[in-house]
Design a protein around this motif. Structure first.
Motif, short mmCIF file in Angstrom:
data_model
loop_
_atom_site.label_atom_id
_atom_site.label_comp_id
_atom_site.label_asym_id
_atom_site.label_seq_id
_atom_site.Cartn_x
_atom_site.Cartn_y
_atom_site.Cartn_z
N ASP A 258 -27.56 -15.12 -7.42
CA ASP A 258 -26.60 -13.88 -8.23
C ASP A 258 -26.56 -13.70 -9.35
N GLN A 259 -27.03 -12.50 -10.03
CA GLN A 259 -27.36 -12.29 -11.44
C GLN A 259 -27.16 -11.41 -11.59
N GLY A 260 -25.99 -10.67 -12.36
CA GLY A 260 -26.26 -9.19 -13.06
C GLY A 260 -26.47 -9.14 -14.06
N ALA A 261 -26.63 -7.93 -14.76
CA ALA A 261 -27.38 -7.17 -16.08
C ALA A 261 -26.85 -5.64 -16.22
N GLY A 262 -25.33 -5.57 -16.51
CA GLY A 262 -24.93 -3.93 -17.16
C GLY A 262 -24.50 -3.93 -15.77
N ILE A 263 -25.29 -2.61 -14.91
CA ILE A 263 -25.35 -1.71 -14.30
C ILE A 263 -26.49 -2.22 -12.44
N PHE A 264 -27.16 -3.03 -12.92
CA PHE A 264 -28.57 -3.96 -12.04
C PHE A 264 -27.51 -5.75 -11.86
N ARG A 265 -28.03 -5.90 -10.66
CA ARG A 265 -27.56 -6.62 -9.78
C ARG A 265 -29.28 -7.19 -8.98
N PHE A 266 -29.26 -8.56 -8.84
CA PHE A 266 -30.44 -9.56 -8.89
C PHE A 266 -30.62 -10.39 -8.09
N GLN A 267 -31.11 -10.48 -6.80
CA GLN A 267 -30.78 -12.39 -6.80
C GLN A 267 -32.11 -12.45 -6.27
N LEU A 268 -32.14 -14.11 -6.07
CA LEU A 268 -33.21 -14.89 -5.04
C LEU A 268 -32.92 -15.86 -4.70
N ARG A 269 -33.32 -16.38 -3.48
CA ARG A 269 -32.40 -17.18 -2.45
C ARG A 269 -33.69 -17.70 -1.00
N GLY A 270 -33.74 -18.91 -0.86
CA GLY A 270 -34.72 -19.60 -0.72
C GLY A 270 -33.63 -20.54 0.70
N ALA A 271 -34.50 -20.98 1.69
CA ALA A 271 -33.99 -21.54 2.40
C ALA A 271 -34.66 -22.49 3.11
N MET A 272 -34.49 -23.53 3.88
CA MET A 272 -35.80 -24.14 4.88
C MET A 272 -34.38 -24.67 6.49
#
Length: 486
Positions: A258-272
């Motif tokens: 999870d990464q925040g940048a000001g008002i924006f929120r980004f997420q990368l996820r992976g699973a096995m």
């Protein structure tokens, strides 16, 4: 929900089970050892050491992952029902489509809110587990003894009465770090049967979560779990394959950034995830999932988002007709107000594409939600919607599952909680005209004698209606659990 003609026999079975010394002999001996240890632990906690041992239960609950099993009446009573996890924080379930009940759901429920007045309430703290301080960790050991009576022990169309007894050991470790967080839960359970006479079943489970605070507005969460148990005898996929219930092993691991940048929120996820069977390797398979999310903070509590997720299902037998890819896209809204309301809701499109050429794929619209509302310190209400589309061994091109869940808990007193839960699912087998409806409802009560011992009672009803002859069943059950914890 409970037919009048069945109430008497069920409670008669439960009373008989309570009196049946052979089934409870092992539990009684273990309790005789554990109770004095609990008392010794309580006496050993001096006033000076109390500050070190007291741990905020809300913090430990928020990091704990719960898994319900068919024999774990105590867990079912305390967690009420397994609801769909927030998709951005999901621990991906594995396994073929099975009857959607708390016993078969592998997803983690939304964590209950503390609500105004609950966090730091000295009176409620008097009944919460303190744990044992060990370096920078706090250990929470527990042991529980459960008896259960049912009028359909295997959940089949023509069922037989059954009584069982379960002993379960659990150890949860929570880190006491200022920045990062580590939580590990391990559980070992054994279930013996008084009627019908059959070999005992065992379950082994371990689950862990590590949260790393990398930088400002940046967090990495690593998860892993492993479980071994006997699969449900009434699994639709098992019945379709013509096999018998086997020992089923599941393993999963995942990462969420999870990464925040000001008002924006980004997420990368992976699973096995991987699932294997003791005697039939042709049923073994793996799933690989990758997803991402972008959102912006409309307010400090409301975040609209766009979510995209891809997954691939691969069987050990390369020519298996259930191999395929899934694509899922949605738009939604996340709400985060821990005082009253928390969760998310989304709508989108999901598609299933088989790998074997010539096979037909399917697509459908869906709606997902997972919300918890705590209007005050006494009530906690949770509700959820979940949709899934995957391959099936039943001859259908795919199976679509729609699940609605609801639960409520009410704190009658500081040491008495009442709970109610219900799960209703609809299974549509595309291409063969089969339609199933599954209902599961449970009422429970949890009474704490003190912070070291609890008594949990539950009654429930489960039913499957199907357009396929011979697949219907109904079950009434009642259970009682005595739990000791530290």
């Amino acid at each position: 929900m409970w037919p009048n003609q069945r109430i008497g026999p069920i409670w008669h079975q439960l009373f008989s089970e309570l009196c049946y010394m052979r089934l409870l002999l092992t539990s009684t001996l273990m309790a005789g050892v554990f109770i004095p240890l609990s008392a010794a632990w309580g006496q050993s906690v001096s006033t000076d050491a109390m500050g070190d041992l007291l741990v905020d239960q809300a913090q430990s609950t928020a990091s704990e992952t719960s898994t319900n099993t068919a024999t774990d009446v105590g867990a079912a009573a305390t967690t009420v029902t397994a609801l769909p996890q927030l998709r951005g924080r999901i621990q991906y379930p594995v396994g073929p489509v099975a009857p959607v009940t708390p016993a078969n759901q592998a997803v983690t429920p939304v964590q209950p809110l503390q609500g105004p007045g609950r966090d730091g309430d000295d009176q409620s703290d008097a009944y919460e587990a303190q744990g044992l301080k060990l370096g920078t960790f706090v250990l929470y050991p527990s042991i529980s003894f459960t008896i259960e009576a049912t009028d359909n022990i295997d959940d089949v169309s023509v069922g037989v009465n059954g009584q069982s007894g379960t002993t379960e050991l659990e150890l949860r470790a929570e880190s006491d770090w200022s920045r990062h967080a580590l939580s590990v839960t391990t559980r070992l359970g054994m279930t013996g049967y008084n009627e019908p006479n059959r070999k005992p079943d065992t379950e082994q489970f371990i689950d862990g979560s590590l949260e790393l605070d990398l930088a400002d507005q940046s967090k990495l969460t690593l998860t892993g779990s492993a479980q071994q148990e006997r699969e449900a005898a009434n699994s639709v996929e098992l019945v379709a394959s013509g096999g018998t219930a086997e020992i089923q092993s599941t393993f999963s691991t995942g990462a969420v950034l999870d990464q925040g940048a000001g008002i924006f929120r980004f997420q990368l996820r992976g699973a096995m995830a991987a699932e294997s069977y003791e005697e039939d390797s042709t049923r073994d398979f793996q799933t690989f999932t990758f997803g991402g999310r972008t959102g912006f903070a409309l307010t400090d509590q409301v975040t609209p988002f766009v979510d995209l997720e891809m997954s691939r299902k691969v069987y050990r037998q390369s020519t298996n007709t259930q191999n395929g890819d899934s694509l899922r896209g949605s738009i939604g809204l996340e709400v985060n107000n821990r005082e009253t309301l928390s969760g998310e809701a989304s709508i989108g499109l999901i598609s299933w594409r088989p790998k074997i050429s010539g096979q037909e794929g399917d697509s459908m619209l869906f709606a997902d939600a997972s919300l918890t509302w705590s209007p005050n310190a006494l009530w906690s209400l949770t509700g959820g919607l979940e949709t899934d589309l995957t391959s099936s061994s039943t001859g259908a091109t795919s199976v679509a599952t729609y699940t609605a869940s609801f639960s409520a808990s009410y704190a009658v007193r500081d040491n008495l909680d009442l709970g109610a839960s219900t799960t209703l699912s609809r299974e549509v087998y595309n291409g063969i005209g089969r339609r199933d409806s599954v209902f599961d409802g449970t009422l429970s009560a949890e009474y704490s004698f003190n912070r070291y011992s609890q008594l949990i009672a539950s009654v429930g009803h489960e039913r499957r209606n199907s357009t396929q002859i011979g697949s219907e069943y109904s079950e009434n059950k009642a259970g009682l659990t005595l739990k000791f914890q530290r």
